[in-house]
Motif scaffolding. Structure first.
Motif, mmCIF file in Angstrom:
data_model
loop_
_atom_site.group_PDB
_atom_site.id
_atom_site.type_symbol
_atom_site.label_atom_id
_atom_site.label_comp_id
_atom_site.label_asym_id
_atom_site.label_seq_id
_atom_site.Cartn_x
_atom_site.Cartn_y
_atom_site.Cartn_z
ATOM 1 N N ALA A 29 13.205 36.712 -16.909
ATOM 2 C CA ALA A 29 13.241 37.708 -17.975
ATOM 3 C C ALA A 29 13.104 39.110 -17.408
ATOM 4 O O ALA A 29 12.578 39.317 -16.310
ATOM 5 N N ASN A 30 13.582 40.087 -18.177
ATOM 6 C CA ASN A 30 13.281 41.486 -17.928
ATOM 7 C C ASN A 30 12.018 41.825 -18.710
ATOM 8 O O ASN A 30 11.739 41.207 -19.746
ATOM 9 N N LEU A 31 11.269 42.815 -18.248
ATOM 10 C CA LEU A 31 9.969 43.084 -18.848
ATOM 11 C C LEU A 31 9.744 44.558 -19.132
ATOM 12 O O LEU A 31 10.089 45.422 -18.317
ATOM 13 N N ILE A 32 9.162 44.812 -20.287
ATOM 14 C CA ILE A 32 8.597 46.120 -20.614
ATOM 15 C C ILE A 32 7.105 45.887 -20.769
ATOM 16 O O ILE A 32 6.669 45.182 -21.698
ATOM 17 N N LEU A 33 6.329 46.418 -19.856
ATOM 18 C CA LEU A 33 4.888 46.181 -19.849
ATOM 19 C C LEU A 33 4.166 47.434 -20.322
ATOM 20 O O LEU A 33 4.389 48.537 -19.798
ATOM 21 N N THR A 34 3.290 47.276 -21.305
ATOM 22 C CA THR A 34 2.557 48.418 -21.831
ATOM 23 C C THR A 34 1.064 48.142 -21.801
ATOM 24 O O THR A 34 0.618 47.003 -21.930
ATOM 25 N N ALA A 35 0.296 49.196 -21.640
ATOM 26 C CA ALA A 35 -1.162 49.125 -21.682
ATOM 27 C C ALA A 35 -1.702 50.539 -21.588
ATOM 28 O O ALA A 35 -0.961 51.489 -21.290
ATOM 29 N N ARG A 36 -2.991 50.686 -21.825
ATOM 30 C CA ARG A 36 -3.611 52.004 -21.712
ATOM 31 C C ARG A 36 -3.825 52.397 -20.250
ATOM 32 O O ARG A 36 -3.771 53.563 -19.905
ATOM 33 N N ARG A 37 -4.059 51.409 -19.374
ATOM 34 C CA ARG A 37 -4.378 51.695 -17.976
ATOM 35 C C ARG A 37 -3.116 51.633 -17.120
ATOM 36 O O ARG A 37 -2.698 50.579 -16.669
ATOM 37 N N ALA A 38 -2.521 52.791 -16.907
ATOM 38 C CA ALA A 38 -1.242 52.849 -16.194
ATOM 39 C C ALA A 38 -1.370 52.397 -14.745
ATOM 40 O O ALA A 38 -0.456 51.757 -14.204
ATOM 41 N N ASP A 39 -2.485 52.703 -14.111
ATOM 42 C CA ASP A 39 -2.644 52.340 -12.706
ATOM 43 C C ASP A 39 -2.693 50.828 -12.517
ATOM 44 O O ASP A 39 -2.052 50.264 -11.623
ATOM 45 N N VAL A 40 -3.439 50.144 -13.396
ATOM 46 C CA VAL A 40 -3.523 48.686 -13.319
ATOM 47 C C VAL A 40 -2.196 48.055 -13.709
ATOM 48 O O VAL A 40 -1.781 47.033 -13.159
ATOM 49 N N LEU A 41 -1.511 48.669 -14.640
ATOM 50 C CA LEU A 41 -0.218 48.162 -15.093
ATOM 51 C C LEU A 41 0.783 48.119 -13.941
ATOM 52 O O LEU A 41 1.570 47.180 -13.831
ATOM 53 N N LYS A 42 0.717 49.100 -13.068
ATOM 54 C CA LYS A 42 1.614 49.125 -11.904
ATOM 55 C C LYS A 42 1.345 47.924 -10.996
ATOM 56 O O LYS A 42 2.285 47.317 -10.451
ATOM 57 N N THR A 43 0.080 47.553 -10.862
ATOM 58 C CA THR A 43 -0.273 46.391 -10.040
ATOM 59 C C THR A 43 0.318 45.115 -10.636
ATOM 60 O O THR A 43 0.829 44.250 -9.914
#
Length: 271
Positions: free
Chosen positions: A36-50
């Motif tokens: 799948a392709n993904l759009i990942l969202t969250a408040r913590r952008a730094d952790v989201l990159k991980t």
């Protein structure tokens, strides 16, 4: 991945809220493995990159040739302004979302009615209910126009059975259950699928947040019992998304084997 019939996920675009940890992160990684392709969202952008990096690695290791496009967007679903500007932040090649996983949510505190801070119950409703509804509203019209789409809401055993010390959280998850069930009825004349995943005890950051960072108190919640983990719920989410188009898993209620209800469990044997 064959158990999920990964071919049905190939090239699909999946949007996951609260994707920076726990169930959201585990779900993202499993969808990536399925192509799948993904759009990942969250408040913590730094952790989201991980998490995005972990998804990229999982996709490469799977050997799947399709999918693997991953975008991260910082988003607090409780912020109306951020939600209002969200669609413009989605890369053009990922605009046609196929699966919306409304995972963002939390519980804060164990105070009883009369002692609950207004800021606590307002923030829980803003994220768990109003944010979930707002995100669904963003995409449902497009789903109708395209005659496709799947909304997967993460509910809870708390949405089935209230318990003392969880009045606000239980109220929010009962609201999610009612909203999801009503939406499914409203969409019965469309090909759009609607699912609610209702976990019991899952060991993630959930209890740490509930106890305001007290890890020892959070650990006691699972003492003597083998709880579910984030990956267990991720499997159910991906399973629901990978069913044939005519199959809709309306509700999936998932418990660890030694839990029978919100308050009935056996703690004498950790598997």
């Amino acid at each position: 991945m064959s158990v999920f019939n990964a071919s049905r996920l190939l090239g699909k675009t999946v949007l996951i809220t609260g994707a920076s940890s726990g169930i959201g992160a585990a779900t993202a990684i499993l969808f990536a493995k399925g192509g799948a392709n993904l759009i990942l969202t969250a408040r913590r952008a730094d952790v989201l990159k991980t998490v995005a990096d972990a998804c990229t690695s999982a996709h490469k290791e799977s050997g799947v040739q399709q999918g693997g496009r991953i975008a991260t967007i910082q988003l607090d679903v409780s912020d109306k302004t951020q939600i209002g500007a969200f669609l413009d932040k989605i890369p053009s090649d990922l605009r046609n979302v196929d699966v919306l996983v409304n995972n963002a949510g939390f519980v804060l505190g164990v105070e009883r009615v009369g002692d609950i801070a207004a800021a606590d119950y307002e923030s829980m409703f803003a994220t768990n209910v109003f944010g979930l509804i707002a995100m669904t509203q963003l995409f449902i019209k497009d789903f109708k126009t395209r005659k496709t789409g799947h909304v997967i809401n993460i509910g809870s055993i708390a949405g089935r059975e209230p318990y003392a010390g969880g009045s606000i959280y239980c109220a929010t998850k009962h609201a999610v259950n009612a909203f999801t069930a009503a939406m499914m009825r409203e969409l019965v004349d469309t090909p759009i699928r609607v699912t609610e995943i209702q976990p019991g005890m899952v060991e993630t950051e959930f209890s740490v947040i509930r106890f305001r960072g007290d890890k020892s108190a959070a650990d006691k919640v699972y003492d003597g019992l083998q709880p579910l983990v984030a990956e267990d719920i991720a499997e159910e989410i991906v399973w629901a998304a990978s069913r044939p188009p005519h199959v809709n898993l309306a509700e999936v209620f998932v418990l660890p084997v030694n839990q029978a209800s919100a308050t009935i469990n056996f703690r004498g044997n950790r598997l």
